[in-house]
Design a protein around this motif. Sequence first.
Motif, PDB file in Angstrom:
ATOM      1  N   ALA A   1      76.079   3.030  13.445  1.00 54.31           N
ATOM      2  CA  ALA A   1      77.154   3.636  12.644  1.00 54.31           C
ATOM      3  C   ALA A   1      78.302   4.103  13.551  1.00 54.31           C
ATOM      4  O   ALA A   1      79.480   3.848  13.244  1.00 54.31           O
ATOM      5  CB  ALA A   1      76.606   4.804  11.838  1.00 54.31           C
ATOM      6  N   ALA A   2      77.972   4.788  14.639  1.00 58.13           N
ATOM      7  CA  ALA A   2      79.012   5.259  15.561  1.00 58.13           C
ATOM      8  C   ALA A   2      79.742   4.077  16.187  1.00 58.13           C
ATOM      9  O   ALA A   2      80.970   4.098  16.339  1.00 58.13           O
ATOM     10  CB  ALA A   2      78.406   6.142  16.647  1.00 58.13           C
ATOM     11  N   THR A   3      79.008   3.024  16.529  1.00 52.29           N
ATOM     12  CA  THR A   3      79.631   1.835  17.101  1.00 52.29           C
ATOM     13  C   THR A   3      80.547   1.173  16.088  1.00 52.29           C
ATOM     14  O   THR A   3      81.632   0.689  16.447  1.00 52.29           O
ATOM     15  CB  THR A   3      78.560   0.851  17.604  1.00 52.29           C
ATOM     16  N   GLY A   4      80.153   1.160  14.837  1.00 52.28           N
ATOM     17  CA  GLY A   4      81.015   0.619  13.785  1.00 52.28           C
ATOM     18  C   GLY A   4      82.338   1.352  13.718  1.00 52.28           C
ATOM     19  O   GLY A   4      83.401   0.741  13.572  1.00 52.28           O
ATOM     20  N   ARG A   5      82.296   2.686  13.864  1.00 48.37           N
ATOM     21  CA  ARG A   5      83.531   3.478  13.857  1.00 48.37           C
ATOM     22  C   ARG A   5      84.372   3.184  15.098  1.00 48.37           C
ATOM     23  O   ARG A   5      85.601   3.096  15.016  1.00 48.37           O
ATOM     24  CB  ARG A   5      83.211   4.969  13.740  1.00 48.37           C
ATOM     25  N   VAL A   6      83.707   3.011  16.233  1.00 46.84           N
ATOM     26  CA  VAL A   6      84.415   2.654  17.468  1.00 46.84           C
ATOM     27  C   VAL A   6      85.127   1.322  17.277  1.00 46.84           C
ATOM     28  O   VAL A   6      86.301   1.166  17.615  1.00 46.84           O
ATOM     29  CB  VAL A   6      83.435   2.603  18.663  1.00 46.84           C
ATOM     30  N   VAL A   7      84.410   0.356  16.718  1.00 47.62           N
ATOM     31  CA  VAL A   7      84.989  -0.977  16.499  1.00 47.62           C
ATOM     32  C   VAL A   7      86.154  -0.892  15.519  1.00 47.62           C
ATOM     33  O   VAL A   7      87.197  -1.517  15.740  1.00 47.62           O
ATOM     34  CB  VAL A   7      83.912  -1.969  16.024  1.00 47.62           C
ATOM     35  N   ASP A   8      86.002  -0.094  14.460  1.00 44.85           N
ATOM     36  CA  ASP A   8      87.103   0.084  13.502  1.00 44.85           C
ATOM     37  C   ASP A   8      88.372   0.544  14.221  1.00 44.85           C
ATOM     38  O   ASP A   8      89.462   0.028  13.974  1.00 44.85           O
ATOM     39  CB  ASP A   8      86.745   1.125  12.432  1.00 44.85           C
ATOM     40  N   ARG A   9      88.223   1.524  15.113  1.00 45.74           N
ATOM     41  CA  ARG A   9      89.375   2.050  15.842  1.00 45.74           C
ATOM     42  C   ARG A   9      89.972   0.995  16.782  1.00 45.74           C
ATOM     43  O   ARG A   9      91.192   0.850  16.853  1.00 45.74           O
ATOM     44  CB  ARG A   9      88.961   3.296  16.634  1.00 45.74           C
ATOM     45  N   LEU A  10      89.105   0.256  17.483  1.00 45.80           N
ATOM     46  CA  LEU A  10      89.597  -0.780  18.394  1.00 45.80           C
ATOM     47  C   LEU A  10      90.325  -1.879  17.633  1.00 45.80           C
ATOM     48  O   LEU A  10      91.350  -2.391  18.096  1.00 45.80           O
ATOM     49  CB  LEU A  10      88.455  -1.359  19.223  1.00 45.80           C
ATOM     50  N   VAL A  11      89.830  -2.222  16.454  1.00 49.05           N
ATOM     51  CA  VAL A  11      90.495  -3.229  15.619  1.00 49.05           C
ATOM     52  C   VAL A  11      91.849  -2.695  15.164  1.00 49.05           C
ATOM     53  O   VAL A  11      92.859  -3.408  15.235  1.00 49.05           O
ATOM     54  CB  VAL A  11      89.600  -3.631  14.418  1.00 49.05           C
ATOM     55  N   SER A  12      91.900  -1.429  14.750  1.00 55.19           N
ATOM     56  CA  SER A  12      93.172  -0.858  14.278  1.00 55.19           C
ATOM     57  C   SER A  12      94.201  -0.770  15.402  1.00 55.19           C
ATOM     58  O   SER A  12      95.401  -0.850  15.147  1.00 55.19           O
ATOM     59  CB  SER A  12      92.952   0.519  13.647  1.00 55.19           C
ATOM     60  N   LEU A  13      93.729  -0.626  16.641  1.00 53.42           N
ATOM     61  CA  LEU A  13      94.641  -0.589  17.794  1.00 53.42           C
ATOM     62  C   LEU A  13      95.018  -1.977  18.288  1.00 53.42           C
ATOM     63  O   LEU A  13      95.842  -2.118  19.189  1.00 53.42           O
ATOM     64  CB  LEU A  13      94.000   0.193  18.946  1.00 53.42           C
ATOM     65  N   GLY A  14      94.406  -3.002  17.718  1.00 50.56           N
ATOM     66  CA  GLY A  14      94.693  -4.370  18.138  1.00 50.56           C
ATOM     67  C   GLY A  14      93.989  -4.786  19.417  1.00 50.56           C
ATOM     68  O   GLY A  14      94.339  -5.805  20.016  1.00 50.56           O
ATOM     69  N   LEU A  15      92.983  -3.996  19.841  1.00 48.95           N
ATOM     70  CA  LEU A  15      92.263  -4.315  21.071  1.00 48.95           C
ATOM     71  C   LEU A  15      91.041  -5.199  20.822  1.00 48.95           C
ATOM     72  O   LEU A  15      90.558  -5.855  21.749  1.00 48.95           O
ATOM     73  CB  LEU A  15      91.827  -3.030  21.778  1.00 48.95           C
ATOM     74  N   ALA A  16      90.545  -5.190  19.595  1.00 46.75           N
ATOM     75  CA  ALA A  16      89.346  -5.965  19.275  1.00 46.75           C
ATOM     76  C   ALA A  16      89.526  -6.683  17.946  1.00 46.75           C
ATOM     77  O   ALA A  16      90.375  -6.319  17.130  1.00 46.75           O
ATOM     78  CB  ALA A  16      88.114  -5.057  19.216  1.00 46.75           C
ATOM     79  N   ASP A  17      88.699  -7.679  17.791  1.00 49.24           N
ATOM     80  CA  ASP A  17      88.687  -8.488  16.572  1.00 49.24           C
ATOM     81  C   ASP A  17      87.245  -8.503  16.070  1.00 49.24           C
ATOM     82  O   ASP A  17      86.308  -8.591  16.863  1.00 49.24           O
ATOM     83  CB  ASP A  17      89.157  -9.904  16.917  1.00 49.24           C
ATOM     84  N   ARG A  18      87.078  -8.421  14.738  1.00 52.20           N
ATOM     85  CA  ARG A  18      85.743  -8.432  14.143  1.00 52.20           C
ATOM     86  C   ARG A  18      85.691  -9.576  13.135  1.00 52.20           C
ATOM     87  O   ARG A  18      86.564  -9.675  12.270  1.00 52.20           O
ATOM     88  CB  ARG A  18      85.470  -7.087  13.472  1.00 52.20           C
TER      89      ARG A  18
END
Length: 157
Positions: A75-92
């Motif tokens: 769950a915490a990793t999902g939130r981390v990924v959400d933030r990285l996606v919103s910053l344009g640093l990651a793609d899911r």
Amino acid sequence: MQSTDRTGTDSADRVFASLSTLFERLSCAAKSSTMDVVTQADLTFSQFRAVTELGARGAAMSVNELADAVHLSVAATGRVVDRLVSLGLADRREDRADRRVKRVSLTEAGHRFAAAAADARADTLRDFARRLPADLADNLDAALRPIVDADTDYFTT
């Protein structure tokens, strides 16, 4: 058999103490410069760890794999990924074989950020090496070269 000096401290303990002190001081300096990069990007430590792990893997990871790698809950990793996606640093994206699985990878901006953090750490080491007097730098290189160039891997047992 290890050599022993006059005080009874064996050479391995002396080397350990010297290396520990050196690595601790270098690590503190490198963390400081790396944290400058992290704070400028407005990332938490967990978000930075995720970017670093994704960059090191060089391939997409499932959220579960990433959670295991960075020692967070799914769950915490999902939130981390959400933030990285919103910053344009990651793609899911959905996994091609199993649509229930989400795969996370770095975007080009994420790769640039990971490289900038690695560069900040490398710059710290480079600056340290440049500040050493020439004789100390030569002695350190002469001591390290046989270790790093050896056919023996001293890092494994």
